[in-house]
Every structure is written in structure tokens, then in C-alpha cells.
Design a protein around this motif. Sequence first.
Motif, PDB file in Angstrom:
ATOM      1  N   MET A   9       1.179  -1.248  -0.118  1.00 44.42           N
ATOM      2  CA  MET A   9       0.635   0.000  -0.451  1.00 44.42           C
ATOM      3  C   MET A   9       0.991   1.341  -0.061  1.00 44.42           C
ATOM      4  N   SER A  10       1.887   1.102   0.729  1.00 46.09           N
ATOM      5  CA  SER A  10       3.249   2.589   1.376  1.00 46.09           C
ATOM      6  C   SER A  10       3.890   2.296  -0.468  1.00 46.09           C
ATOM      7  N   ILE A  11       4.023   1.511  -1.146  1.00 45.51           N
ATOM      8  CA  ILE A  11       4.752   1.372  -2.329  1.00 45.51           C
ATOM      9  C   ILE A  11       3.951   2.820  -3.309  1.00 45.51           C
ATOM     10  N   ASN A  12       2.167   1.636  -3.299  1.00 46.75           N
ATOM     11  CA  ASN A  12       1.270   2.751  -4.473  1.00 46.75           C
ATOM     12  C   ASN A  12       1.208   3.116  -3.847  1.00 46.75           C
ATOM     13  N   GLY A  23       5.457   5.606  -3.813  1.00 43.82           N
ATOM     14  CA  GLY A  23       6.167   4.976  -5.129  1.00 43.82           C
ATOM     15  C   GLY A  23       7.656   4.483  -4.954  1.00 43.82           C
ATOM     16  N   ARG A  24       7.622   4.777  -3.120  1.00 47.02           N
ATOM     17  CA  ARG A  24       8.822   4.579  -2.840  1.00 47.02           C
ATOM     18  C   ARG A  24       9.013   3.572  -3.199  1.00 47.02           C
ATOM     19  N   THR A  25       9.755   2.552  -4.057  1.00 48.72           N
ATOM     20  CA  THR A  25       9.876   0.752  -4.287  1.00 48.72           C
ATOM     21  C   THR A  25      11.117   0.145  -3.751  1.00 48.72           C
ATOM     22  N   ILE A  26      12.138   0.744  -3.996  1.00 41.63           N
ATOM     23  CA  ILE A  26      13.018   0.059  -3.282  1.00 41.63           C
ATOM     24  C   ILE A  26      13.180   0.709  -1.331  1.00 41.63           C
ATOM     25  N   GLY A  27      13.133   1.908  -0.500  1.00 40.79           N
ATOM     26  CA  GLY A  27      13.671   2.234   0.280  1.00 40.79           C
ATOM     27  C   GLY A  27      12.426   1.190   1.239  1.00 40.79           C
ATOM     28  N   LEU A  28      11.215   0.996   0.715  1.00 36.36           N
ATOM     29  CA  LEU A  28      10.068   0.372   1.373  1.00 36.36           C
ATOM     30  C   LEU A  28      10.732  -1.671   1.181  1.00 36.36           C
ATOM     31  N   LEU A  29      10.538  -1.988   0.028  1.00 35.72           N
ATOM     32  CA  LEU A  29      10.838  -2.963   0.201  1.00 35.72           C
ATOM     33  C   LEU A  29      12.723  -3.528   1.187  1.00 35.72           C
ATOM     34  N   TRP A  30      13.507  -3.004   1.208  1.00 36.59           N
ATOM     35  CA  TRP A  30      14.554  -2.871   1.902  1.00 36.59           C
ATOM     36  C   TRP A  30      13.935  -2.921   3.100  1.00 36.59           C
ATOM     37  N   LEU A  31      13.478  -1.681   3.900  1.00 32.93           N
ATOM     38  CA  LEU A  31      12.234  -2.105   5.897  1.00 32.93           C
ATOM     39  C   LEU A  31      11.475  -3.113   5.191  1.00 32.93           C
ATOM     40  N   MET A  32      10.853  -3.968   4.412  1.00 28.99           N
ATOM     41  CA  MET A  32      10.062  -5.178   4.887  1.00 28.99           C
ATOM     42  C   MET A  32      11.224  -5.819   4.849  1.00 28.99           C
ATOM     43  N   THR A  33      12.190  -6.100   4.193  1.00 31.64           N
ATOM     44  CA  THR A  33      13.152  -6.975   3.860  1.00 31.64           C
ATOM     45  C   THR A  33      14.119  -7.268   5.370  1.00 31.64           C
TER      46      THR A  33
END
Length: 346
Positions: free
Chosen positions: A301-304, A307-317
Amino acid sequence: MAVVVAATTAGLMLGLFDFLIRPTGWQMGFSILPQRSSDPYWWTIGLSYLNTVVLALLAVIVATVVGTVMAIIIVGRNPVWKMVAVAYVQLFRNMPLLLQALFWFAVIAHGPAPRQAYSFIGVRLTNRGMEIPILTLSGLIALTAGLFTLLAVFWVSRSFIPPQWGRLGFASLASCGAIGVAYVFSIPESMVSFPQLQGFSFAGGLHVPTEFLAIWIALSMYGSAYVAEIVRGGFQTVPVGMIEAAKSLALPLWAIEAKVRIPVALRAIVLPLASQFTVLIKATSIGLAVGFTDLFAVTLMSINQSGRTIGLLWLMTVGFVLINQLILSLFGFINRAVEIPNYGQR
């Protein structure tokens, strides 16, 4: 050159996460703590971490208890109960987790309305989820006082009460007295808040929504099937001769289980159990299918929205790695604690 590289890297990192202080502009469907659309991203993502941890913890507890019971039944001697337990394990182990989540969500969603809710010992089950009683402030104060008194009295009584007098019983009586005193001097209200029907909904108690309940049941049943196999395999690693030797010493059944079978079996159970728990924690992402706002769902939801895909995926990982590493470290410590010196060596 190194200073320039470091400054560039720091700038890129700040650019990846500068959105965390901005308001989200949207509200989570479910959160353990209150969340509003005006809250920043860091708070919303933190709540999704909390949702994931609470769901995983509850699923691990239920899966461990149910799986252990099923394993004990399977290794038992009752053929009827053994057949039922084996059928349970095979059913939930071979059914896809996503299908289980959707099944339980559909079952709960087709439940009765609040006015016709199923009721059992204060718990109400409806098509909106489950309403359960919860301790009030007075209840929390009284329970905390009772637990501290129980531990303190039991510790102190070791010095002046003989074991045959029943130290635990003495400490329990003192604990009950402390609970009563704490309740008298605490806020004058009921110790437990029960859900009460008001109009078309419930007031009081704790509301567990449909999506949380569905994914919790699915994860618990799915995990319990694998826990049952792990525990059963651990019991089977105990040499038969060791059990026969314990019986030849005329040890009672509880002593054979508590002092012989379980300590030896734990060595083969702990590490596989840790691996299974990490699988359950990662499987919480299935909650997206039923609308549960865990770390995975909130990240998408935050990516949508940002638009900060890389930062959010990094936080989730990082979030999933930290949680799973904590579990593995804890069970590594437990494995070293239950290790039997020189066992299995020739």
C-alpha cells in the motif's frame, strides 16, 4: 575520494527514506494501536510490524500446543484417536495455506449477525469477527499484584517453610489475597470488560476482526500439522531400550515422560521447530488475501501511494530478517540449554 563516496551514499540513503516523515493520507484496515490518515509513514509501517509480530506470536503458540497434543495422540496406543490425529495432520499439511485462509474467512463472514451471535463464556462470534472479554485497568493492577506476590512469597518461603508444607500452596493463597487487596484499592470498576450488545454492534471487550481471525486460524492449523510431525519424529528418536530401562526401575509414567523421553526428544525437536516457526512468520504475508494489514500488505500500500519501492522493500526485508533471526537465536540458546553432554557419543 572516500569522503565523497560516503557523502554520496548518505545522500542516497536519506533520499530513500525521507518519505517516512510524511503523512500517509490513508488509514490501515486493522492495527493493534490507533492509526489515522494523518500519521506519518514511519508510524504506520511500525504498526504493520506490530501486527505481524502479534499474529505470528499467537499462531506459534496455538500451533505448538495443538501440534504437541496431536503428536502425543499419534504416538499413543488408542487406535481411534490416533486415526483422527493422523487425518488432522494430513488434511492441514496438504491443503494450501492460501486456501485455508480463504476458507476460514468465508466461514466467519457467513456467520450470524451480532444479535444472533454465538456465545461461549463471554466470547461472542459473529460475521464481523470475535468479541472477547478483556481485563480492565483494575484487573491488570490486581493481576500484576498477584503475580508479583506469588513469586515473592514463593521465593521467600524457601527459607522458612519446609517443602512438605506446600510452599506453592502458601504462595498461591498469598497471591489471591494480594489480588483482592489490589482490587479494593484500585479504580472501582469491574476487573473484566465483557462485550455487551448495543444496537447492531458490541460495546466493551476486545474486537478481533474477521481478517485477523481467519488468518490466525489458518496459520495455527497449518503450522500445528508440521509441529505434530516434528514432535512425533522427536519422540521416535528416543531409544526403546532407554524407556524399557526406566520402566524396569519402576518409575511412574509421568517420571518416564518428564525425566527420560522429553529431555532426550527435545534435542531432535528444538532446531526443526525453530525452522518451522520462521516459515510461519514469513507466511503471515498470506494475510493480504483476506485483507489483513500486516507488514507485507502495508508495504505494498505504501509503494502504491508513495512510489518509494526500493526503500520500502528494504524496510520490509530487514523487518522479516530481524524477526526470524531473533527466533533462530532464541532457539539456538534453548538448544544449547537442553543439550545432554556426551549423549550419542561412543
